[in-house]
Design a protein around this motif. Structure first.
Motif, PDB file in Angstrom:
ATOM      1  N   THR A 111      51.108  11.720  73.820  1.00 52.11           N
ATOM      2  CA  THR A 111      51.086  12.289  75.156  1.00 52.11           C
ATOM      3  C   THR A 111      51.159  11.216  76.235  1.00 52.11           C
ATOM      4  O   THR A 111      50.168  10.836  76.854  1.00 52.11           O
ATOM      5  CB  THR A 111      49.835  13.181  75.362  1.00 52.11           C
ATOM      6  N   GLN A 112      52.379  10.719  76.462  1.00 53.63           N
ATOM      7  CA  GLN A 112      52.626   9.665  77.443  1.00 53.63           C
ATOM      8  C   GLN A 112      53.902   9.961  78.223  1.00 53.63           C
ATOM      9  O   GLN A 112      54.819  10.598  77.707  1.00 53.63           O
ATOM     10  CB  GLN A 112      52.784   8.318  76.753  1.00 53.63           C
ATOM     11  N   GLN A 113      53.962   9.460  79.448  1.00 54.93           N
ATOM     12  CA  GLN A 113      55.173   9.548  80.253  1.00 54.93           C
ATOM     13  C   GLN A 113      55.447   8.182  80.877  1.00 54.93           C
ATOM     14  O   GLN A 113      54.545   7.543  81.411  1.00 54.93           O
ATOM     15  CB  GLN A 113      55.029  10.586  81.372  1.00 54.93           C
TER      16      GLN A 113
ATOM     17  N   ALA B 172      78.075   5.351  90.155  1.00 58.76           N
ATOM     18  CA  ALA B 172      79.130   4.912  91.067  1.00 58.76           C
ATOM     19  C   ALA B 172      79.095   5.662  92.396  1.00 58.76           C
ATOM     20  O   ALA B 172      79.470   5.108  93.429  1.00 58.76           O
ATOM     21  CB  ALA B 172      80.499   5.074  90.411  1.00 58.76           C
ATOM     22  N   LYS B 173      78.635   6.927  92.401  1.00 59.64           N
ATOM     23  CA  LYS B 173      78.613   7.725  93.631  1.00 59.64           C
ATOM     24  C   LYS B 173      77.195   8.152  94.008  1.00 59.64           C
ATOM     25  O   LYS B 173      77.010   9.132  94.712  1.00 59.64           O
ATOM     26  CB  LYS B 173      79.500   8.951  93.460  1.00 59.64           C
ATOM     27  N   ALA B 174      76.205   7.427  93.503  1.00 54.32           N
ATOM     28  CA  ALA B 174      74.816   7.788  93.781  1.00 54.32           C
ATOM     29  C   ALA B 174      74.018   6.534  94.132  1.00 54.32           C
ATOM     30  O   ALA B 174      74.470   5.417  93.916  1.00 54.32           O
ATOM     31  CB  ALA B 174      74.206   8.487  92.573  1.00 54.32           C
ATOM     32  N   ARG B 175      72.834   6.745  94.639  1.00 54.29           N
ATOM     33  CA  ARG B 175      71.990   5.636  95.057  1.00 54.29           C
ATOM     34  C   ARG B 175      70.916   5.261  94.033  1.00 54.29           C
ATOM     35  O   ARG B 175      70.479   4.136  93.992  1.00 54.29           O
ATOM     36  CB  ARG B 175      71.299   5.977  96.377  1.00 54.29           C
ATOM     37  N   HIS B 176      70.464   6.229  93.253  1.00 52.90           N
ATOM     38  CA  HIS B 176      69.270   5.999  92.443  1.00 52.90           C
ATOM     39  C   HIS B 176      69.261   6.879  91.193  1.00 52.90           C
ATOM     40  O   HIS B 176      69.741   8.003  91.216  1.00 52.90           O
ATOM     41  CB  HIS B 176      68.043   6.330  93.309  1.00 52.90           C
ATOM     42  N   ALA B 177      68.701   6.341  90.129  1.00 51.39           N
ATOM     43  CA  ALA B 177      68.454   7.127  88.914  1.00 51.39           C
ATOM     44  C   ALA B 177      67.001   6.937  88.519  1.00 51.39           C
ATOM     45  O   ALA B 177      66.447   5.842  88.653  1.00 51.39           O
ATOM     46  CB  ALA B 177      69.359   6.679  87.773  1.00 51.39           C
ATOM     47  N   GLU B 178      66.399   8.014  88.042  1.00 54.64           N
ATOM     48  CA  GLU B 178      65.021   7.955  87.572  1.00 54.64           C
ATOM     49  C   GLU B 178      64.962   8.603  86.192  1.00 54.64           C
ATOM     50  O   GLU B 178      65.133   9.809  86.060  1.00 54.64           O
ATOM     51  CB  GLU B 178      64.095   8.669  88.548  1.00 54.64           C
ATOM     52  N   PHE B 179      64.772   7.748  85.185  1.00 55.08           N
ATOM     53  CA  PHE B 179      64.639   8.233  83.810  1.00 55.08           C
ATOM     54  C   PHE B 179      63.182   8.596  83.552  1.00 55.08           C
ATOM     55  O   PHE B 179      62.276   7.932  84.052  1.00 55.08           O
ATOM     56  CB  PHE B 179      65.039   7.139  82.809  1.00 55.08           C
ATOM     57  N   SER B 180      62.965   9.624  82.742  1.00 57.49           N
ATOM     58  CA  SER B 180      61.615   9.998  82.323  1.00 57.49           C
ATOM     59  C   SER B 180      61.587  10.060  80.800  1.00 57.49           C
ATOM     60  O   SER B 180      62.284  10.866  80.194  1.00 57.49           O
ATOM     61  CB  SER B 180      61.225  11.356  82.908  1.00 57.49           C
ATOM     62  N   LEU B 181      60.799   9.179  80.201  1.00 55.57           N
ATOM     63  CA  LEU B 181      60.565   9.190  78.760  1.00 55.57           C
ATOM     64  C   LEU B 181      59.255   9.922  78.534  1.00 55.57           C
ATOM     65  O   LEU B 181      58.205   9.475  78.992  1.00 55.57           O
ATOM     66  CB  LEU B 181      60.478   7.762  78.215  1.00 55.57           C
ATOM     67  N   MET B 182      59.335  11.057  77.863  1.00 54.20           N
ATOM     68  CA  MET B 182      58.135  11.822  77.513  1.00 54.20           C
ATOM     69  C   MET B 182      57.903  11.620  76.025  1.00 54.20           C
ATOM     70  O   MET B 182      58.757  11.957  75.199  1.00 54.20           O
ATOM     71  CB  MET B 182      58.322  13.307  77.819  1.00 54.20           C
ATOM     72  N   LYS B 183      56.762  11.030  75.705  1.00 52.99           N
ATOM     73  CA  LYS B 183      56.401  10.749  74.313  1.00 52.99           C
ATOM     74  C   LYS B 183      55.274  11.696  73.937  1.00 52.99           C
ATOM     75  O   LYS B 183      54.212  11.690  74.548  1.00 52.99           O
ATOM     76  CB  LYS B 183      55.965   9.285  74.207  1.00 52.99           C
ATOM     77  N   GLY B 184      55.523  12.537  72.929  1.00 49.89           N
ATOM     78  CA  GLY B 184      54.532  13.518  72.505  1.00 49.89           C
ATOM     79  C   GLY B 184      53.716  13.006  71.343  1.00 49.89           C
ATOM     80  O   GLY B 184      53.184  11.905  71.381  1.00 49.89           O
TER      81      GLY B 184
END
Length: 156
Positions: free
Chosen positions: A102-104, A32-44
């Motif tokens: 080992t993926q992102q 609501a008070k931000a412009r952008h979100a960046e999620f990071s899924l790290m798969k081991g």
């Protein structure tokens, strides 16, 4: 820019030994008070397990009114995971992770593209191949809408 100035980071799922088990969703993130979100899924570790990844826009932090939306993502599936592949557009049906360790996956959401009245976002996973995958999901939220604003918690 000073470290963390205008940004907020949070762990939103895991780390878990079987991150896709029970088809989880991450915590909802408030844009609501931000412009952008960046999620990071790290798969081991997890050589065969896969899941479908979608992004859901929600009306509140509890995940009410969850609606799948289109989004963009990049992935790195080899080496040190520091070189991401091409930007890929995903429909509201999402994308399937690749079998292997080992993926992102980096998933971006522009707050201006969220449906009206749904300022919260989360990732939703549906396990496709049931085999444990070690993993964690974090998020970076940036771009306060008002100059000088400090982003407080993004999880409420």
């Amino acid at each position: 820019m000073k470290p963390s100035e205008g940004r907020n980071r949070a762990a939103v799922l895991g780390p878990l030994a079987d991150i896709f088990d029970t088809d989880p969703a991450t915590a909802c993130v408030n844009l609501a008070k931000a412009r952008h979100a960046e999620f990071s899924l790290m798969k081991g570790v997890g050589t065969t397990g896969t899941a479908t990844v979608t992004v859901e826009a929600c009306t509140d932090a509890a995940g009410s009114g969850a609606t799948a939306i289109a989004f963009n993502y990049r992935k790195a599936t080899s080496g040190n995971l520091d070189v991401l592949g091409a930007l890929t557009a995903a429909t509201s049906s999402g994308f399937a992770t690749t079998a292997g360790s080992t993926q992102q996956y980096v998933i971006g959401i522009d707050a201006r593209e969220l449906p009206t009245g749904s300022p919260f976002v989360r990732l939703k996973f549906v396990e496709v191949v049931n085999s444990p995958c070690l993993g964690v999901v974090s998020v970076v939220v940036d771009g306060p809408l008002f100059g000088g604003q400090t982003l407080t918690t993004v999880l409420a």
